[in-house]
Design a protein around this motif. Structure first.
Motif, PDB file in Angstrom:
ATOM      1  N   UNK A  87     -12.359  13.874   0.447  1.00 53.49           N
ATOM      2  CA  UNK A  87     -13.214  13.146   1.085  1.00 53.49           C
ATOM      3  C   UNK A  87     -12.876  11.712   0.892  1.00 53.49           C
ATOM      4  N   UNK A  88     -12.744  11.445  -0.293  1.00 56.28           N
ATOM      5  CA  UNK A  88     -12.291   9.936  -0.572  1.00 56.28           C
ATOM      6  C   UNK A  88     -11.029   9.527  -0.280  1.00 56.28           C
ATOM      7  N   UNK A  89     -10.026  10.738  -0.566  1.00 55.69           N
ATOM      8  CA  UNK A  89      -8.552  10.349  -0.005  1.00 55.69           C
ATOM      9  C   UNK A  89      -8.601  10.001   1.443  1.00 55.69           C
ATOM     10  N   UNK A  90      -9.147  10.808   2.031  1.00 57.89           N
ATOM     11  CA  UNK A  90      -8.957  10.335   3.821  1.00 57.89           C
ATOM     12  C   UNK A  90      -9.962   9.566   4.399  1.00 57.89           C
ATOM     13  N   UNK A  91     -10.816   8.963   3.575  1.00 56.19           N
ATOM     14  CA  UNK A  91     -12.142   8.145   4.214  1.00 56.19           C
ATOM     15  C   UNK A  91     -11.448   6.732   5.068  1.00 56.19           C
ATOM     16  N   UNK A  92     -10.329   6.366   4.543  1.00 58.41           N
ATOM     17  CA  UNK A  92      -9.622   5.198   5.170  1.00 58.41           C
ATOM     18  C   UNK A  92      -8.748   5.699   6.288  1.00 58.41           C
ATOM     19  N   UNK A 141       0.797  -1.046  -0.055  1.00 58.73           N
ATOM     20  CA  UNK A 141      -0.025  -0.054   0.100  1.00 58.73           C
ATOM     21  C   UNK A 141       0.814   1.157  -0.257  1.00 58.73           C
ATOM     22  N   UNK A 142       0.362   2.272  -0.670  1.00 54.62           N
ATOM     23  CA  UNK A 142       1.286   3.486  -0.671  1.00 54.62           C
ATOM     24  C   UNK A 142       1.574   4.100   0.885  1.00 54.62           C
ATOM     25  N   UNK A 143       2.805   4.663   0.989  1.00 58.10           N
ATOM     26  CA  UNK A 143       2.925   5.391   2.095  1.00 58.10           C
ATOM     27  C   UNK A 143       2.110   6.713   2.350  1.00 58.10           C
ATOM     28  N   UNK A 144       1.698   7.028   3.359  1.00 59.36           N
ATOM     29  CA  UNK A 144       0.852   8.228   3.449  1.00 59.36           C
ATOM     30  C   UNK A 144       1.604   9.383   2.846  1.00 59.36           C
ATOM     31  N   UNK A 145       2.860   9.530   3.076  1.00 57.89           N
ATOM     32  CA  UNK A 145       3.487  10.601   2.375  1.00 57.89           C
ATOM     33  C   UNK A 145       3.440  10.913   0.842  1.00 57.89           C
ATOM     34  N   UNK A 150       0.483  12.906  -3.932  1.00 56.94           N
ATOM     35  CA  UNK A 150      -0.324  12.701  -4.797  1.00 56.94           C
ATOM     36  C   UNK A 150      -1.617  13.828  -4.681  1.00 56.94           C
ATOM     37  N   UNK A 151      -2.136  13.907  -3.676  1.00 55.00           N
ATOM     38  CA  UNK A 151      -3.126  14.889  -3.452  1.00 55.00           C
ATOM     39  C   UNK A 151      -2.768  16.406  -3.458  1.00 55.00           C
ATOM     40  N   UNK A 152      -1.454  16.616  -3.089  1.00 54.66           N
ATOM     41  CA  UNK A 152      -1.390  17.912  -3.551  1.00 54.66           C
ATOM     42  C   UNK A 152      -1.015  18.101  -4.882  1.00 54.66           C
ATOM     43  N   UNK A 153      -0.629  17.601  -5.691  1.00 50.72           N
ATOM     44  CA  UNK A 153      -0.390  17.838  -7.126  1.00 50.72           C
ATOM     45  C   UNK A 153      -1.969  17.704  -7.561  1.00 50.72           C
ATOM     46  N   UNK A 154      -2.649  16.669  -7.046  1.00 52.58           N
ATOM     47  CA  UNK A 154      -3.961  16.687  -7.796  1.00 52.58           C
ATOM     48  C   UNK A 154      -4.930  17.898  -7.571  1.00 52.58           C
ATOM     49  N   UNK A 155      -4.528  18.399  -6.271  1.00 51.58           N
ATOM     50  CA  UNK A 155      -5.389  19.567  -5.868  1.00 51.58           C
ATOM     51  C   UNK A 155      -5.050  20.872  -6.657  1.00 51.58           C
TER      52      UNK A 155
END
Length: 320
Positions: A268-273, A233-237, A242-247
């Protein structure tokens, strides 16, 4: 996936292993072609190829004109939507509502294929309801009309997204035609991807809802199919990066006002887990500034660097 598969998200999915991604539905009505929403949905500037535009409507000539219009704007593939189960789409006799009228389906297929010199594909469902399943008829009509690929969601329109996808119908369609068939529906893990490919004989699989907040699912599936082994699974880092670039790409695409608001669902989808994810999602709904939203996301991840993402089963997410 309307409102989800915009250009920034498609680009991210392609970078993370998706071999192909299709735009949100483009309306066939020419009065809507130049609206802000429509021009954004068909904006492919800088996007990785192939550039595929999905068109929706019920009038053969309008759909043909829409296909030409989008090819003129750079579309390299035209995909006809006969699969959307949403009520407002079906009430306009578009999407999967068309499956009730095979004569009209044939007219649409002939008109669009004849209108453009790029490949035309079809996304559809197994039928209108369980008593009226006609996927085999539609598939044969499509092949005869010159459609070059079929993507079949293994449910009827009446099913919506409930119950299990019927892979046996996808297998029957694959056996009945000589063009590529893509299997769609409930493919949420690498193991499920392998099972669906084996059960249906399909040439490829299409991922929809399972990629929301997990765009790296494409590389996970590709690695598993190639090696039989799971990627960690990907590291949180990495998720943070990825989120930073996506946003940032999302804000640039939509502008500040729409960008901060339409980004909320992705966050919301990124952080739901993640621990505290639901509380954080609610906090996001109160922010109206892109810089504040980006800073809040960065702060949320500060204490989790080095950890790996822990997945919650997709079916469990739906139930929640």
């Amino acid at each position: 996936m309307a409102g989800v598969t915009d250009r920034p998200f498609r680009q991210l999915c392609k970078e993370l292993g998706a071999g192909y991604a299709v735009s949100e539905m483009a309306a066939s009505n020419p009065k809507l072609w130049e609206t802000e929403k429509s021009t954004r949905r068909t904006n492919h500037e800088g996007e990785m190829e192939p550039k595929a535009v999905q068109i929706a409507g019920a009038d053969p000539q309008m759909l043909a004109d829409c296909a030409r219009h989008n090819v003129d704007k750079g579309a390299q593939i035209i995909d006809i939507n006969m699969g959307c189960p949403v009520k407002k789409v079906c009430n306009a006799w578009c999407g999967s509502a068309l499956l009730q009228h095979e004569d009209l389906v044939g007219q649409i297929l002939d008109a669009v294929v004849g209108a453009v010199d790029v490949p035309v594909t079809l996304k559809f469902r197994t039928g209108w309801d369980r008593a009226n399943k006609n996927a085999l008829n539609i598939a044969r009509m499509a092949e005869a009309a010159g459609i070059q690929m079929l993507t079949l969601h293994g449910r009827t329109r009446a099913d919506g997204y409930k119950g299990d996808a019927e892979y046996e119908t996808i297998a029957a369609v694959k056996a009945a035609v000589n063009i590529p068939v893509v299997a769609n529906g409930d493919i949420t893990t690498p193991e499920k991807a392998r099972y669906v490919l084996e059960a249906t004989g399909a040439d490829a699989i299409m991922i929809g809802r399972a990629a929301q907040g997990r765009p790296w699912i494409f590389r996970e599936i590709a690695h598993f199919l190639d090696t039989g082994e799971h990627l960690p699974a990907p590291l949180i880092s990495e998720v943070r990066e990825l989120m930073d670039a996506h946003l940032k790409a999302h804000y640039a695409f939509y502008g500040d006002y729409l960008g901060v608001r339409t980004a909320r669902k992705h966050i919301g989808w990124y952080v739901q887990d993640l621990v505290g994810g639901e509380d954080f999602r609610q906090q996001m709904n109160l922010l109206t500034d892109c810089d504040e939203q980006l800073a809040a996301v960065s702060s949320f991840f500060d204490h989790m660097a080095g950890e790996r993402l822990q997945y919650r089963p997709f079916e469990e997410k739906l139930a929640a």
